[in-house]
Design a protein around this motif. Sequence first.
Motif, short mmCIF file in Angstrom:
data_model
loop_
_atom_site.label_atom_id
_atom_site.label_comp_id
_atom_site.label_asym_id
_atom_site.label_seq_id
_atom_site.Cartn_x
_atom_site.Cartn_y
_atom_site.Cartn_z
N ALA A 98 14.22 -88.22 39.02
CA ALA A 98 13.93 -89.39 39.65
C ALA A 98 14.70 -90.40 39.20
O ALA A 98 15.18 -91.56 40.12
CB ALA A 98 12.60 -89.50 40.04
N LEU A 99 14.68 -90.74 37.92
CA LEU A 99 15.09 -91.82 37.34
C LEU A 99 16.97 -91.89 37.56
O LEU A 99 17.27 -93.00 37.64
CB LEU A 99 14.94 -91.97 35.84
N THR A 100 17.46 -90.98 37.95
CA THR A 100 18.84 -90.83 38.49
C THR A 100 18.99 -91.87 39.46
O THR A 100 20.15 -92.40 39.45
CB THR A 100 19.19 -89.44 38.86
N LEU A 101 18.04 -92.01 40.43
CA LEU A 101 18.30 -93.07 41.25
C LEU A 101 17.98 -94.42 41.02
O LEU A 101 18.13 -95.20 42.01
CB LEU A 101 17.44 -92.53 42.68
N ASP A 154 13.63 -98.20 40.50
CA ASP A 154 12.76 -98.61 41.74
C ASP A 154 12.74 -97.34 42.59
O ASP A 154 11.48 -97.20 42.87
CB ASP A 154 13.31 -99.75 42.67
N ALA A 155 13.78 -96.51 42.84
CA ALA A 155 13.71 -95.34 43.64
C ALA A 155 12.64 -94.52 42.96
O ALA A 155 11.74 -93.79 43.77
CB ALA A 155 14.98 -94.84 43.74
N ARG A 158 10.28 -94.97 40.97
CA ARG A 158 8.77 -95.45 41.32
C ARG A 158 8.33 -95.21 42.76
O ARG A 158 7.19 -94.85 42.89
CB ARG A 158 8.54 -96.99 40.70
N THR A 159 9.09 -95.48 43.67
CA THR A 159 8.83 -95.03 45.11
C THR A 159 8.71 -93.71 45.10
O THR A 159 8.01 -93.15 46.34
CB THR A 159 9.67 -95.58 46.22
N LEU A 160 9.34 -92.76 44.39
CA LEU A 160 9.18 -91.25 44.50
C LEU A 160 7.81 -90.92 43.98
O LEU A 160 7.64 -89.70 43.73
CB LEU A 160 10.36 -90.59 44.11
N GLY A 161 7.00 -91.75 43.31
CA GLY A 161 5.74 -91.37 42.63
C GLY A 161 5.55 -91.36 41.46
O GLY A 161 4.47 -91.02 40.83
N PHE A 162 6.64 -91.97 40.76
CA PHE A 162 6.67 -91.76 39.08
C PHE A 162 6.32 -93.06 38.49
O PHE A 162 6.93 -94.03 38.91
CB PHE A 162 8.10 -91.22 38.49
#
Lengths: 252, 318
Positions: free
Chosen positions: B202-205, B208-209, B211-215
Motif C-alpha cells: 500500500a505504501l507504494t502509492l 496518504d494513499a 492510510r486511505t487504504l486502511g493501513f
Amino acid sequence: MIAARNISLTLAGHDVLRNVTAEFRRGRITAVIGANGAGKTSLIRALAGLIQPQSGQIEMVGAALNELSHADRARMIGYLPQDGEPAWNVSAMELVSLGRLPHRNRFALPSGRDAIAVETAMIVTDTLHFAARTIDTLSGGERARVKMARVLAGDPQWILADEPLANLDPPHQRDMLALFRGAAANGKGVITVLHQLDAASLADDLLVLRNGEAIAHGPVRQVLTRENLKTAFGMEFDIVEHAGRQAIIGRA
Amino acid sequence: MKVATLLALTILAFLVSLAAGKVWIGPADWFADTANGWIIAELRLPRAILGCSIGAVLGLSGAVLQGYLRNPLADPTVVGVSSSAALGGVSAIFLGLTSFPLGLFGCAMIGGALAMILLVLMTGRSGGPLGFILAGMVLSTLAGSLTAFLISIAPNPFAASEIIAWLMGALTDRGMEDVKHALPFMIIGSAILLGTGRGLDALTLGEDAARTLGFSTTRERWAIVAGVGLAVGASVAVSGVVGFVGLIVPHFMRSLVGERPSALLVPSALGGAILTLLADSLVRLTPGPGEVRLGIAMAILGAPFFFLLLTRIRMRAS
C-alpha cells in the motif's frame, strides 16, 4: 452522504479551515475551487480521514467518520492524491490491484471478485491493453488513468480527488472528467479539487473556498458567478457562454 | 516457481556449507562416527544453520526496510539496531561477562532492545520515513562512538583485539548453544516482518494513499522496529555485524521477481541465506590456518556493488 459540520482546522498555528459546513451527495460531482492556500487540499484530506479537524465533525452515512473502522472507511472512500508517483516500478495491473487491499483479509490471496474488479476498472479506464507494462514505461496520461483505475478497483462509494487534472493535456483532462462522470452516473459521489475553472464548470456542484471559509456551495449554474469568482480569487473574470457551455476568462 | 528454485538453491548452498572448509567432507562421512562426523555435527551444522538464518533475516529485514522507507539504499544498519546490539556485545566483552552463559548474547539483545525503544520514542506516533532514517542515524552514530570509546579505554590490548575481532562479524566456532539462543528471536522477528507485506504494498502509492487504504503507518512502523530489532539483534548477537546482505539481496531480487514489496520478502530471505552460506563457505577456504572474517569478506564484496547501484540509480534519474 458525506457532511462536514462546522469543521475547523489549524495546522502549525495557521487557520486552514474555519467553520466549514457542507453536505455532499452521491451521484454528483462536486468541484472544490479557490485560490492557492484557500484550504481545498485540507478539506479533501479531512473528508478522507487523513487529518482530524480540531472542532466540528465529518459524518458519513450518519456516523462520525472517526468512529468508523479503518477498514470500513477504506472500503467506502477512494482517495486519489495529488502527488504520488509510485515508489516502485510495478506493473500497471499490480498497481491497480492495490485498490483491492481493503477488501482482502490479511494473508488472503486475491479472490475471483478481486480479479473481476481489477479488470473492470482497467477496461473502464482503457488501461487493460498495457496491464503488464511497468509504470516507468507509461506516459503521464497513462499513469493518471492507472491511478484512477486503482481507485475504481476498490469500488468505493466516494471518490475524493486532489487536483486530478494537474499535468494532464486537454484530451487526458477530458478523459479524466469523463471517468468522474461515469462514476457519478454509477451512483458514486465525486468530490474533487480543481484549478481549471472551465473543467469545474462541468461539475454538478461547486464549493468555493476562500481563506479556509466556504463562501458558496451549490449547483454550478448558481454558484459560478463573476461575483463569487472575484471574491474567491481577488481578480475579475468574464463568463462566456458557448455551445451550451461556459468558458471562464480571467481579465488581464 | 522462482521461489521454488531459490529454495532449492538455498538447500544446495546449505549442503555446500557443510562440505566446504579446510577439510572437504563428502556426504558419505556426515553421519559417520569419526572425526569428520564430529566436525559436521559440532562445528559445521550449527555454523550452516546460523549462516542460513542470519542471511535470511538480513535479506528479509533489508527488503522490509527498503519497502517501508521507499528507498533501495536502505538496509538493516540504517535503523541503528545493528550498531546498538554490537555495542551491547562489546560492553559484555569489555566487562568480562563473556564467560557467563548468555553474557554476550544477552547484552547484545539488550542493546538491540534499547535501540528499538529509543527509535519508537524518537519517532513517536507521527513522522514519516525521514524522521525514521534520522533517528536511526543518530542511534548508529551514538552506538558507534560509544563502541569506539570502549575500545579506546580497554584495560589491555587483548580485550581491545577481542572486541575488534568480534565486531568484524564471523561464524567461526559457533555451536548449537548459539543456534538455540538466536533462532527463536529470529523466527519471531521474521514472522512479524512477513506480516508487514500488505502495508508495504500500500505504501507504494505514498503514505496518504496507504492510510486511505486502511493501513496505519504508525502500526506498520512499530511492527518493523520490533521485527528488525528481534531478528537483526539476535543475528548480531551471535555473529557480530555482517553488512551489505540486506542492501544487495533485495536489489538483486527486484530484477528477478519484480518490484512489488510483498512479493520481494520471501525471495530476499532465501537470497540472503544463499549469499551468506556461500560467502561463509568461501572464507573458510582461505589458505593458511586462519580465515577471512565474514563481515570483512561481505564488505569487500559489497562496497563495489554499492557504487554500481548508486551510479545506476543516478543514470536512471538523468
